[in-house]
Design an enzyme around this catalytic site. Structure first.
Site, mmCIF file in Angstrom:
data_model
loop_
_atom_site.group_PDB
_atom_site.id
_atom_site.type_symbol
_atom_site.label_atom_id
_atom_site.label_comp_id
_atom_site.label_asym_id
_atom_site.label_seq_id
_atom_site.Cartn_x
_atom_site.Cartn_y
_atom_site.Cartn_z
ATOM 1 N N LYS A 90 1.162 -0.845 -0.156
ATOM 2 C CA LYS A 90 0.213 0.131 0.262
ATOM 3 C C LYS A 90 0.666 1.265 0.660
ATOM 4 O O LYS A 90 1.843 1.032 0.902
ATOM 5 C CB LYS A 90 -1.232 0.170 1.218
ATOM 6 C CG LYS A 90 -1.336 1.162 1.289
ATOM 7 C CD LYS A 90 -3.489 0.671 0.838
ATOM 8 C CE LYS A 90 -4.065 2.457 0.838
ATOM 9 N NZ LYS A 90 -3.661 3.239 -0.502
ATOM 10 N N GLN A 111 7.233 4.214 3.886
ATOM 11 C CA GLN A 111 6.232 3.566 3.778
ATOM 12 C C GLN A 111 5.569 2.156 4.866
ATOM 13 O O GLN A 111 4.782 2.065 5.182
ATOM 14 C CB GLN A 111 5.233 3.189 2.049
ATOM 15 C CG GLN A 111 4.001 3.405 2.140
ATOM 16 C CD GLN A 111 3.259 4.920 2.320
ATOM 17 O OE1 GLN A 111 3.719 6.011 1.886
ATOM 18 N NE2 GLN A 111 2.148 4.609 2.645
ATOM 19 N N LYS A 114 5.633 3.571 8.024
ATOM 20 C CA LYS A 114 4.533 4.631 8.502
ATOM 21 C C LYS A 114 2.773 3.150 8.645
ATOM 22 O O LYS A 114 2.187 3.434 9.358
ATOM 23 C CB LYS A 114 4.065 5.364 7.059
ATOM 24 C CG LYS A 114 3.121 6.043 7.367
ATOM 25 C CD LYS A 114 2.908 7.089 5.566
ATOM 26 C CE LYS A 114 4.863 7.497 5.529
ATOM 27 N NZ LYS A 114 4.022 9.084 4.255
ATOM 28 N N LYS A 126 4.965 1.504 -3.294
ATOM 29 C CA LYS A 126 5.444 2.906 -3.967
ATOM 30 C C LYS A 126 5.743 3.144 -5.304
ATOM 31 O O LYS A 126 6.279 1.883 -5.650
ATOM 32 C CB LYS A 126 6.324 4.329 -3.004
ATOM 33 C CG LYS A 126 5.906 5.645 -3.307
ATOM 34 C CD LYS A 126 5.546 6.424 -2.007
ATOM 35 C CE LYS A 126 4.950 7.327 -2.705
ATOM 36 N NZ LYS A 126 4.095 8.358 -1.384
ATOM 37 N N GLY A 165 -2.689 8.003 -4.293
ATOM 38 C CA GLY A 165 -1.701 9.029 -4.163
ATOM 39 C C GLY A 165 -1.375 9.636 -4.316
ATOM 40 O O GLY A 165 -1.107 9.483 -2.494
ATOM 41 N N ASP A 166 -0.325 10.847 -4.651
ATOM 42 C CA ASP A 166 1.187 11.482 -3.796
ATOM 43 C C ASP A 166 1.161 12.519 -4.982
ATOM 44 O O ASP A 166 0.487 12.638 -4.993
ATOM 45 C CB ASP A 166 2.060 10.588 -4.130
ATOM 46 C CG ASP A 166 2.843 11.092 -2.823
ATOM 47 O OD1 ASP A 166 3.547 10.807 -2.625
ATOM 48 O OD2 ASP A 166 3.923 11.614 -3.883
ATOM 49 N N THR A 209 -4.311 13.550 5.427
ATOM 50 C CA THR A 209 -2.843 13.745 5.856
ATOM 51 C C THR A 209 -2.272 15.114 6.443
ATOM 52 O O THR A 209 -1.651 15.024 7.781
ATOM 53 C CB THR A 209 -1.623 13.378 4.164
ATOM 54 O OG1 THR A 209 -2.641 12.715 3.926
ATOM 55 C CG2 THR A 209 -0.778 13.595 4.854
ATOM 56 N N ASN A 240 -2.035 19.160 -1.781
ATOM 57 C CA ASN A 240 -3.042 18.290 -1.149
ATOM 58 C C ASN A 240 -2.601 17.924 0.443
ATOM 59 O O ASN A 240 -3.806 19.496 1.006
ATOM 60 C CB ASN A 240 -3.093 17.110 -1.521
ATOM 61 C CG ASN A 240 -3.861 16.364 -0.458
ATOM 62 O OD1 ASN A 240 -3.190 15.572 0.216
ATOM 63 N ND2 ASN A 240 -5.149 16.349 -0.260
ATOM 64 N N SER A 379 -6.518 5.621 3.747
ATOM 65 C CA SER A 379 -6.904 5.343 3.119
ATOM 66 C C SER A 379 -7.188 4.428 3.284
ATOM 67 O O SER A 379 -7.996 2.781 2.535
ATOM 68 C CB SER A 379 -5.411 4.674 2.232
ATOM 69 O OG SER A 379 -5.360 6.272 1.120
#
Ligand code: NAP
Length: 447
Positions: A90, A111, A114, A126, A165-166, A209, A240, A379
């Protein structure tokens, strides 16, 4: 201990010497986790960290697409499937010209920790492309996204890998990507998160976020019997994460004085209030404009071309743009000007030098893998809602988000408190994230 860390890093460097961002992220984890491994026999002699720095799978592919003038372009697409010990991969997709394997590997590695910290069953990954959505028409972005998904679809799935997204991948891009996935697979599944609200998205996901970063800053300040109310806050970025960090700061009584983009930053001494923030959101999200246009609308603000906002005096700094946007010198300036708290909304925005400067000054400092985990956590909540085919209310999701941020904060405290009482949130986040993944890997054998 320093010799052990050096030997480990020498080995990682021998394989990844040309990947500076990845080595930076690994170094930060090695500095805190290797001493922990040495103190905890169950992890000894298993080469766990060496296994964790090697992606389970690294996918790179050609993305050919046609622009509005009929010209053919070729970009490179990637998906890094880093670690699936505690759940399916993810992590977001980034579309930006600077994207390369080093940047995506650092992001995928972070990630893993996290996602583990969120307490949800998600592995780490990622991906992205060196495609630049800036200056492209909606049709061009759609054709690129469709071409990208025409290859990516075979590597992902709701039980395998769930991208989000990123940078450069927002609601528009997720829509195009999802459309092509659904068309190829002929199934409507929660394979991407950040979807539109009417077709499977979670409430609060766009905000999560930024909101989560501010909740985390609030949790840190509470340990000093302090809070955000009345504080001056400097924020970088205007995408964002920055937008919703600003929104939550305002809701909690803080005064936001800066926002930025890759062209420079704006400084509004009077404060960026709700109305001004709505202008920025429209400018960036709908008109796809530049932050410099803020001063055309609000002439009493200043625009500082080519600069980052860390020279502006503040109580709290929230770096929300990109990696390595805040260096040691910036950190020294922030501290000199009275900054008491830094929570990273972006991934690895502070250089190692900056992190050490904050820690040496004993100010509150949260690494992105802890403070910006609210996005991926929500998410995870979107995935749960998709599986259950239900939709929680805004209030329900926000409550869960707050609870998760508090749990992450507690985990950092549990593993990060030092002898003098100072909480090293970097150490706390790295160890708490490591333990859950390492335990799963040990249970699953040598994989
Ligand atoms: P975004 O909406 O695309 O916004 C990115 C912002 O950062 C823009 O203002 C952009 O300015 C600026 N920026 C990008 N590259 C830059 C550079 N090299 N120098 C200076 N400014 C730069 O992206 P986002 O989702 O807010 O992501 C921001 C950060 O948060 C990234 O580090 C991302 O990995 C991290 N993050 C995001 C999420 C999420 O849910 N979105 C979750 C966790 C972490 P320009 O418009 O000029 O490029």
């Amino acid at each position: 201990m320093q010799e052990k860390i050096k030997a480990f890093m020498d080995e990682v460097r021998s394989r990844n010497g040309h990947e500076p961002e990845f080595l930076q992220a690994v170094q930060e984890v090695a500095d805190t986790v290797i001493p922990y491994i040495a103190d905890n026999e169950i992890y000894n002699g298993k080469n766990i960290l060496l296994r964790m720095v090697e992606p389970e799978r690294l996918i790179s592919f050609r993305v050919a697409w046609v622009d509005d003038d009929g010209e053919i372009h070729v970009n490179r697409g990637y998906r890094i499937q880093m670690n699936s010990a505690i759940g399916p991969y993810k992590g977001g997709l980034r579309f930006h010209p600077t994207v390369n394997a080093s940047i995506l590997k650092f992001l995928a590695f972070e990630q893993v920790f996290k996602n583990s910290l969120t307490t949800l069953p998600m592995g780490g990954g990622k991906g992205g492309s060196d495609f630049d959505p800036k200056g492209k028409s909606d049709d061009e972005v759609m054709r690129f996204c469709h071409a990208f998904m025409a290859e990516l679809f075979r590597h992902i799935g709701p039980f395998t890998d769930i991208p989000a997204g990123d940078i450069g991948v927002g609601a528009r891009e997720i829509g195009f990507l999802f459309g092509m996935y659904k068309r190829i697979q002929n199934e409507f599944t929660g394979v991407l998160t950040g979807k539109g609200l009417s077709w499977g998205g979670s409430k609060i996901r766009p905000e999560a976020t930024g909101y989560g970063t501010v909740y985390f800053a609030q949790d840190m300040l509470l340990t000093k019997n302090d809070d955000i109310d009345g504080k001056t806050v400097v924020i970088s970025g205007s995408g964002n994460v920055a937008q919703y960090a600003a929104e939550k700061t305002l809701q909690l009584g803080g005064k936001v004085v800066t926002l930025s983009d890759s062209g420079g930053y704006i400084y509004d001494k009077k404060g960026i209030d709700e109305e001004k923030l709505a202008f920025v959101m429209d400018l960036k999200n709908n008109k796809r404009g530049r932050i410099s246009e803020y001063v055309d609308q609000y002439p009493s603000a200043e625009y500082h071309k080519g600069k980052t906002p860390w020279e502006v005096p503040c109580d709290i700094a929230l770096p929300c743009a990109t990696q390595n946007e805040l260096n040691g010198e910036d950190a020294t300036t922030l501290i000199k000007n009275g900054c008491i708290c830094v929570a990273e909304g972006a991934n690895m925005p502070s250089t190692l030098d900056a992190v050490h400067t904050f820690q040496d000054a004993k100010i509150l400092f949260a690494p992105g893998k802890a403070s910006n985990a609210g996005g991926v956590a929500t998410s995870g909540l979107e995935m749960s809602q998709n599986s259950l085919r239900i939709s929680w209310t805004r209030e329900e999701v926000d409550e869960r988000l707050k609870g998760i941020m508090k749990d992450i904060h507690d985990s950092c405290i549990e593993h990060g408190i030092e002898a003098d009482g100072y909480c090293n949130y970097v150490k706390g986040a790295n160890i708490a994230g490591f333990v859950k993944v390492a335990d799963a890997m040990l249970a699953q054998g040598v994989i």
